[in-house]
Design an enzyme around this catalytic site. Structure first.
Site, short mmCIF file in Angstrom:
data_model
loop_
_atom_site.label_atom_id
_atom_site.label_comp_id
_atom_site.label_asym_id
_atom_site.label_seq_id
_atom_site.Cartn_x
_atom_site.Cartn_y
_atom_site.Cartn_z
CB ILE A 1 -0.98 0.00 1.19
CG1 ILE A 1 -0.23 -0.08 2.53
CG2 ILE A 1 -1.95 -1.15 1.08
CD1 ILE A 1 -1.16 0.03 3.74
N GLY A 2 2.08 1.12 -0.53
CA GLY A 2 3.00 2.24 -0.60
C GLY A 2 4.13 2.14 0.38
CB THR A 3 4.62 -0.04 3.30
OG1 THR A 3 4.34 -1.30 2.69
CG2 THR A 3 3.34 0.51 3.93
CB ILE B 1 15.55 -2.50 9.79
CG1 ILE B 1 15.17 -1.92 11.15
CG2 ILE B 1 15.12 -1.57 8.66
CD1 ILE B 1 13.69 -1.76 11.39
CG ASN C 1 14.71 -1.44 1.65
OD1 ASN C 1 15.75 -0.80 1.79
ND2 ASN C 1 13.99 -1.38 0.54
CB THR D 1 11.11 1.20 2.15
OG1 THR D 1 11.63 -0.09 2.51
CG2 THR D 1 11.32 1.40 0.65
CD GLN E 1 5.66 2.81 5.71
OE1 GLN E 1 4.74 2.54 6.47
NE2 GLN E 1 5.47 3.49 4.60
CE LYS F 1 10.45 -7.38 18.83
NZ LYS F 1 10.76 -6.70 20.09
CD GLU G 1 -0.72 0.08 12.30
OE1 GLU G 1 -1.95 0.22 12.43
OE2 GLU G 1 -0.17 -1.03 12.23
#
Length: 712
Positions: free
Chosen positions: A471-473, A595, A597, A600, A604, A666, A670
């Site tokens: 969704i763009g993430t 993590i 990448n 990106t 986020q 994880k 959000e």
């Protein structure tokens, strides 16, 4: 047939290295097609007609003049639309929102309720006809008055228990040396993804095909199959590229209306929502009223914690914004009480919105912690460190890694927190008062069962298929890196196929669980495929395919408190003569697992923190009491942070792994927004000496607060 060629296991891992988006070129050149852009032969266009009253019933619709307009093919309403079934339990054990069951009756439960769909040969014809449709109503008095003291508020579970209670709250508060008792409010907020909600539905050889902008093809298949009493195997949903979702792109009225029209006309039908329609039909974050009571010893150690939250929902559907849930994992106390309550009003149904519950809940809880630090005369970072629990404060479960303290220590060092003068209102830069604030962040780190397939081809490439949603993430790119490492090949040899329900069931893009859930399934499939490949052996022309299913592995996880954590820091400048608040800098340090990448991932986290700026200073949807509708339901009237509002923002992470996860992920979608608004509000207090317990912190509120507290 071609022999298998593999790379050595010693190649540098792809996971953890910055990688540009694999679909980036397609997006910037326009080759990537979104749901409203995919061409179809004989395509018709639908336009929704929404109610102009907030409560009542439809008496009649003047459809004949509209049907006579150029290009108009049909008008669907409650008199002629196909019937649907809403007696089922869908994703996450939730009942369907009756708003999705469009055109089933003549009742109108809120302004903006879908009352008809006009279908025409062109989008322009459909819109003109829809705007010409006259609907006659029997209007009834409506109620949209939301307060925290309504006697009709009731406990509601949602996706967590409504109430938790441990210990004697009144006794612990009475025995506390310091008590904070304050009310905090947040307004109605809206998702507003860049790409509007859009769908095209058609029947192809007896099978329903839906090209859609959504957060999970599996989710949409299940809902449509249930609504229309179809075999799920007869429904295919494709959603290859999505321009943002934030929780709003599940199953909505426009998708159901499009399927109805395609069924009625037996031709493809496309429905695209306008920005104004999205304010009524795409869901939103409910406003909240939250009361937090903290009781502590003189050294700041908590004896009592109470977090009570009230949110609203529609009269047709029960959705809870679980703001009190964040307190259940953050801080322990001998007496620990939380509750989420609901008020039913004549408004559209709210829904999941980025960090549901945690975003508004952290504003209240972390603001109250700051007030406690002030009363105790303790540094806000130190206060939080003193109240670190050793197990889940409510669940009693062990933490599967809790590196919040490390986030605070690293963040304080990099932010220069040690140089902070704790006294409010003492730092100036010309006409500006300067202040700094901090807050903690947490968000659940879950995983859901998913399936994936991995195929080895004779040319040495691999194809991975999974019903994931980017969704763009940057999920498509992250999954490519995960697959490459699991296959022990370079990312360039992996083709990642996503967004198609035919690839099998998989977790949606939501709850910060997408990448973790999908990576688990991909790792399992790729690992088994690699085990089947023998160096030098031939691969048949059709390739070798392996399928995975993580249901059993995820079900076997040991119960634990699994979360991402973070420490937010902010510096603001406040002009008390104009009320202007300017954010000067922010820093977020997070413990969010491995993590995948960094490129990106940083985007986020930064995006979440910028959302926190919007939440703290700008975002506020206002309803007109007379009409029940929005005032300024567009991006001119609904303010969000723009480039001029975004200062120097830094984000980073510390080493943090979950040993029970095969990739160590994880979730980061959000966590960036959680705590950001509280850190900014706490910084405004430090700058001015005045507490702001209601968001957004508008200039008029700054001026009013200054007038009411002239000594601050």
């Amino acid at each position: 047939m071609t022999a298998v060629t593999t790379e050595t296991a010693r190649r540098a891992p792809s996971v953890g290295t910055a990688h540009t988006r694999v679909e980036g070129r397609d997006k910037v050149t326009g080759a990537a097609r979104y749901a409203g852009e995919v061409p179809f032969a004989d395509l018709a266009y639908g336009w929704l007609v929404l109610s102009t009253i907030a409560r009542g019933r439809i008496r009649s619709l003047d459809t004949e003049p509209v049907l006579a307009m150029p290009g108009v093919l049909a008008v669907l309403d409650h008199r002629n639309a196909p019937r649907v079934d809403t007696d089922y339990t869908g994703l996450l054990g939730m009942r369907p929102d009756p708003t999705c069951a469009v055109f089933q009756h003549d009742r109108v439960p809120h302004r903006g309720w879908p009352v008809a769909l006009v279908v025409a040969e062109t989008s322009e014809q459909a819109r003109e006809a829809a705007e010409a449709l006259v609907v006659h109503y029997e209007q009834e008095p409506h109620d949209i008055d939301f307060t925290g003291e309504r006697p009709d508020a009731y406990p509601a579970d949602g996706h967590m228990p409504a109430v938790t209670e441990k210990g004697d709250l009144d006794a612990e508060l009475a025995a506390s040396a310091v008590v904070v008792d304050a009310e905090y409010t947040t307004p109605e907020e809206h998702h507003n993804p860049m790409e509007p909600h859009a769908v095209t539905a058609r029947w192809d050889a007896g099978r329903l095909e839906v090209i859609d902008s959504n957060q999970g093809a599996t989710w949409v298949v299940g809902e449509l199959a249930n609504l229309f009493s179809l075999d799920p195997a007869s429904v295919r949903v494709r959603s290859e590229h999505v321009g943002g979702g934030f929780g709003s792109k599940g199953v909505r009225a426009h998708q159901v209306a499009a399927v109805m029209a395609a069924t009625t006309l037996q031709r493809p039908v496309r429905v695209v929502l306008t920005r104004r329609q999205m304010f009524s039909l795409a869901g939103y974050r409910s406003p909240t009223v939250q009361r937090v009571r903290l009781g502590a010893e003189a050294d700041g150690r908590l004896r009592a914690l109470e977090h009570r939250a009230v949110s609203l929902t529609s009269t047709v559907y029960e959705f809870v914004e679980p703001s009190a849930g964040v307190a259940r994992v953050m801080y322990g106390a001998d007496a620990h009480h939380t509750s989420n309550r609901l008020v039913r009003l004549d408004v559209p149904s709210p829904t999941f919105m980025r960090a549901p519950g945690e975003a508004p809940g952290s504003f209240a809880l972390e603001s109250a912690l700051d007030e406690l630090a002030e009363k105790c005369g303790i540094d806000p970072v130190e206060l939080r460190l003193r109240n670190e629990p050793d197990k889940g404060p409510v669940s009693g479960l062990p933490f599967a890694g809790r590196n919040l303290a490390a986030c605070f220590r690293e963040g304080a060092r990099r932010f220069g927190w040690a140089d902070r003068d704790p006294r409010p209102g003492v730092r100036r830069d010309g006409r500006w008062l300067l202040g700094t604030g901090t807050a903690a962040a947490s968000f659940p780190a879950g995983a859901a069962p998913s399936t994936a397939t991995a195929t080895a081809h004779p040319d040495g490439t691999f194809t991975v298929r999974i019903s994931a949603a980017d969704i763009g993430t940057g999920a498509r790119t992250a999954l490519t890196l995960v697959a490459a490492d699991a296959l022990q090949v370079a990312p360039e040899r992996v083709r990642m196929r996503i967004g198609d329900s035919d690839f099998g069931p998989a977790m949606i893009a939501g709850g910060s669980m997408g990448t973790r859930s999908w990576s688990w399934a991909i790792t399992a499939a790729a690992g088994e495929l690699r085990d089947q490949l023998t160096p030098g052996a031939d691969i048949p022309p059709e390739g070798i395919t392996v399928r995975s299913d993580t249901t059993a592995a995820i079900g076997a996880l040991t119960p634990a408190e699994r979360h991402s954590y973070g420490a937010q820091f902010a510096e603001v400048a406040v002009d008390v003569t104009t009320g202007e608040v300017r954010v000067r800098r922010m820093l977020g340090i997070f413990a969010a697992g491995r993590i995948v990448n960094p490129l990106t991932a940083r985007n986020q986290l930064l995006g979440g923190m910028i959302w926190g700026i919007s939440m703290a200073l700008h975002e506020e949807a206002v309803r007109d009491r007379a009409s029940g509708g929005h005032v300024g339901a567009d991006l001119a009237g609904y303010h969000v942070a723009t480039n001029a509002d975004v200062p120097r923002i830094e984000t980073d992470w510390i080493d943090d792994t979950d040993p029970n996860d095969p990739v160590g992920i994880k979730g980061i979608g959000e966590i960036g927004v959680v705590g950001a608004a509280a850190a900014l509000a706490n910084a405004v207090w430090h700058a001015t000496g005045v507490r702001h317990r209601s968001l957004p912190i508008r200039p008029d509120r700054v001026l009013s607060a200054a007038a009411e507290a002239p000594d601050a």
